[in-house]
Design an enzyme around this catalytic site. Sequence first.
Site, short mmCIF file in Angstrom:
data_model
loop_
_atom_site.label_atom_id
_atom_site.label_comp_id
_atom_site.label_asym_id
_atom_site.label_seq_id
_atom_site.Cartn_x
_atom_site.Cartn_y
_atom_site.Cartn_z
NE ARG A 44 -3.98 -2.12 0.23
CZ ARG A 44 -3.74 -3.39 -0.11
NH1 ARG A 44 -2.50 -3.77 -0.86
NH2 ARG A 44 -4.61 -4.21 -0.23
CB SER A 68 -9.17 -1.36 4.33
OG SER A 68 -9.55 -2.46 3.85
CD GLU A 107 -5.59 0.55 2.72
OE1 GLU A 107 -5.58 -0.25 3.42
OE2 GLU A 107 -6.28 0.49 1.55
C1 LIG Z 1 -15.61 -0.96 -0.97
C2 LIG Z 1 -13.90 -0.28 -1.26
C3 LIG Z 1 -13.27 -1.42 -1.60
C4 LIG Z 1 -11.58 -1.09 -1.59
N1 LIG Z 1 -10.92 -2.39 -1.52
C5 LIG Z 1 -9.47 -2.21 -1.90
C6 LIG Z 1 -8.83 -3.20 -2.10
O1 LIG Z 1 -9.21 -4.50 -1.86
N2 LIG Z 1 -7.51 -3.15 -2.40
C7 LIG Z 1 -7.06 -1.66 -2.38
O2 LIG Z 1 -5.76 -1.52 -2.37
N3 LIG Z 1 -7.91 -0.52 -2.03
C8 LIG Z 1 -9.08 -0.93 -1.97
N4 LIG Z 1 -9.60 0.28 -1.70
C9 LIG Z 1 -9.25 1.68 -1.98
C10 LIG Z 1 -9.31 2.27 -3.29
O3 LIG Z 1 -10.14 1.60 -3.95
C11 LIG Z 1 -8.20 2.59 -3.80
O4 LIG Z 1 -7.26 3.12 -2.89
C12 LIG Z 1 -8.13 3.24 -5.17
O5 LIG Z 1 -6.79 3.16 -5.89
C13 LIG Z 1 -8.63 4.48 -5.21
O6 LIG Z 1 -8.74 5.16 -6.54
P1 LIG Z 1 -9.36 6.72 -6.67
O7 LIG Z 1 -9.36 7.02 -8.04
O8 LIG Z 1 -10.99 6.56 -5.90
O9 LIG Z 1 -8.70 7.60 -5.61
P2 LIG Z 1 -8.80 8.94 -4.75
O10 LIG Z 1 -9.60 8.49 -3.58
O11 LIG Z 1 -9.57 9.69 -5.62
O12 LIG Z 1 -7.30 9.29 -4.44
C14 LIG Z 1 -6.28 8.53 -3.82
C15 LIG Z 1 -5.08 8.99 -3.65
O13 LIG Z 1 -4.45 8.78 -4.88
C16 LIG Z 1 -4.22 10.16 -5.36
N5 LIG Z 1 -4.52 10.24 -6.77
C17 LIG Z 1 -5.67 9.85 -7.11
N6 LIG Z 1 -5.57 10.08 -8.64
C18 LIG Z 1 -4.39 10.43 -8.88
C19 LIG Z 1 -3.47 10.87 -9.97
N7 LIG Z 1 -4.03 10.77 -11.41
N8 LIG Z 1 -2.15 11.33 -9.87
C20 LIG Z 1 -1.61 11.40 -8.56
N9 LIG Z 1 -2.38 10.97 -7.56
C21 LIG Z 1 -3.83 10.50 -7.64
C22 LIG Z 1 -5.18 11.15 -4.70
O14 LIG Z 1 -4.41 12.26 -4.21
C23 LIG Z 1 -5.11 10.39 -3.11
O15 LIG Z 1 -4.07 10.89 -2.41
C24 LIG Z 1 -11.20 0.31 -1.57
C25 LIG Z 1 -12.17 1.10 -1.65
C26 LIG Z 1 -13.69 0.87 -1.34
C27 LIG Z 1 -14.57 2.15 -1.38
#
Ligand SMILES: Cc1cc2nc3c(=O)[nH]c(=O)nc-3n(C[C@H](O)[C@H](O)[C@H](O)COP(=O)(O)OP(=O)(O)OC[C@H]3O[C@@H](n4cnc5c(N)ncnc54)[C@H](O)[C@@H]3O)c2cc1C
Length: 333
Positions: free
Chosen positions: A157, A225, A321
Site C-alpha cells: 500500500r 479499509s 489507509e
Molecule cells: C468498497 C471499497 C473497497 C476497496 N478495496 C480495496 C482493495 O481491495 N485494495 C486496495 O488496494 N484498495 C481498496 N480500496 C481503496 C481504493 O479503491 C483504492 O485506493 C483506489 O486506488 C482509489 O482510487 P480513486 O481513484 O478513488 O482514488 P482517490 O480516492 O481519488 O485518491 C486516492 C489517492 O490517490 C491520489 N491520486 C488519485 N488519482 C491520482 C492521479 N491521477 N495522480 C496522482 N495522484 C492521484 C489522491 O491524491 C489520493 O492521495 C477500496 C475502496 C472501497 C471504497
Amino acid sequence: MTTIHKFVSLKELHTFRLPYSAQAVIELTVADDLVALEDDYYVLGEGSNTIFTEDFASSILRVAITGYESYETESSYELRIGAGENWHKLVVKTLEQGMPGLENLALIPGSVGAAPVQNIGAYGVEAAQFIRLVEAWDRQHKQFVTFAQSECCFAYRDSLFKQQSGRYVITYVSFSLPKSWQPNLSYGALSNLSDAVTATEVMNTVIAIRNSKLPDPAVLPNAGSFFKNPIISRGYFTELVVRFPNLPHYQVDDHQVKVAAGWLIDHLGLKGVTCGGAAVHDKQALVLVNKDNAVGADLLCLADTIKEKVQSEFAIKLEIEVRLLNNKGLISI
Ligand SMILES: Cc1cc2nc3c(=O)[nH]c(=O)nc-3n(C[C@H](O)[C@H](O)[C@H](O)COP(=O)(O)OP(=O)(O)OC[C@H]3O[C@@H](n4cnc5c(N)ncnc54)[C@H](O)[C@@H]3O)c2cc1C
C-alpha cells in the site's frame, strides 16, 4: 477540454459522501493542460480512498484523462491507459480481450491513475506486479516525467507517489501482462479453485467474494479499509499470539509480521459501534461507513475511539489507509 467549476459539492465526488464542498473543481481531460494550470489544487481520482471532513478551501483537480492503447509482443500484452479510466472496467476489458493477469484485482473501486499511488492489492496480487511505466506531471520541477517500475518504490500500500504525496499528477499508466499466465490462487478463499480455472472464473469468484464481504459504496457510503493492517516485529508477535492464539497474521519477512486490523477491532466488540452518523460496519470491522448523514467530526471521533482501544488492548498503533482532508489538505490522526 479541461473545465473549471466553482463552489462544487464534493458529496458525489468521494464515496464516503460527507456533505462538504470545494472552492473549485478542475476536470482535467488533457494532460498537456497541466502546464498552464495554476498550481493550487488537490489531486483526486474517483474519491474512493479520500474523505473530505470539512469544506475544502482550494481547488480539486479531478483527473479524467481517458485512453486505452494496447499491443502485443512475443511474451506479453502491453497497455497504456489514461489515468482517468475506471480500474474495474480496465480489468474486465483486458479479460474480454483475452489478456489475463489483473483478475484478482477486480472490483477495486477507483481510477487507473490512483492504482500506483497506494499500489492497490487484493487476493495475493498487487498492481505493482504488472505496472511497467508511470507517466506523470512533476509539480515541483514543472515537467512531465516517466518512471520505470523499479523507480516507483512500490511496497505494501505504498509507492513514491504516496511518499511524495501531491508532488506528481499521474497521467498515464502502462502495464505489461505476461502471456505465460498462471492463476494466483494463494489467497485462502481462492485456494479451492482448480489449477485449470480460467482468468474470467477467477475474476467472477473475486467479484462474488467481494460482494459478499464489502459494502457497496453506492448503497452504504464508505471508503474501503479505513486502517492499514499493522506490521509488527516478530518478537512482539510471539508475545501477542500467546494471549490471542487466533490472531490472523501473515509473515512479511524474517523480522516482521502483518496482523489483521479488522480482527483487532472486531475482537474489541466494536462492530456496529457508532459516533453520530458514522459507524463500524457490522459485517466487516475494518470498514467504517457513513450510516446516517455523518459529518466529519463523527468520523474523526469514531476513528479516534478505535485507535485508542486498539492501542490500549494490543499496544498496536493503527495507521489510517484512507486520505483524510480538512479545509487545507491532508491530515493524519
Ligand atoms: C468498497 C471499497 C473497497 C476497496 N478495496 C480495496 C482493495 O481491495 N485494495 C486496495 O488496494 N484498495 C481498496 N480500496 C481503496 C481504493 O479503491 C483504492 O485506493 C483506489 O486506488 C482509489 O482510487 P480513486 O481513484 O478513488 O482514488 P482517490 O480516492 O481519488 O485518491 C486516492 C489517492 O490517490 C491520489 N491520486 C488519485 N488519482 C491520482 C492521479 N491521477 N495522480 C496522482 N495522484 C492521484 C489522491 O491524491 C489520493 O492521495 C477500496 C475502496 C472501497 C471504497
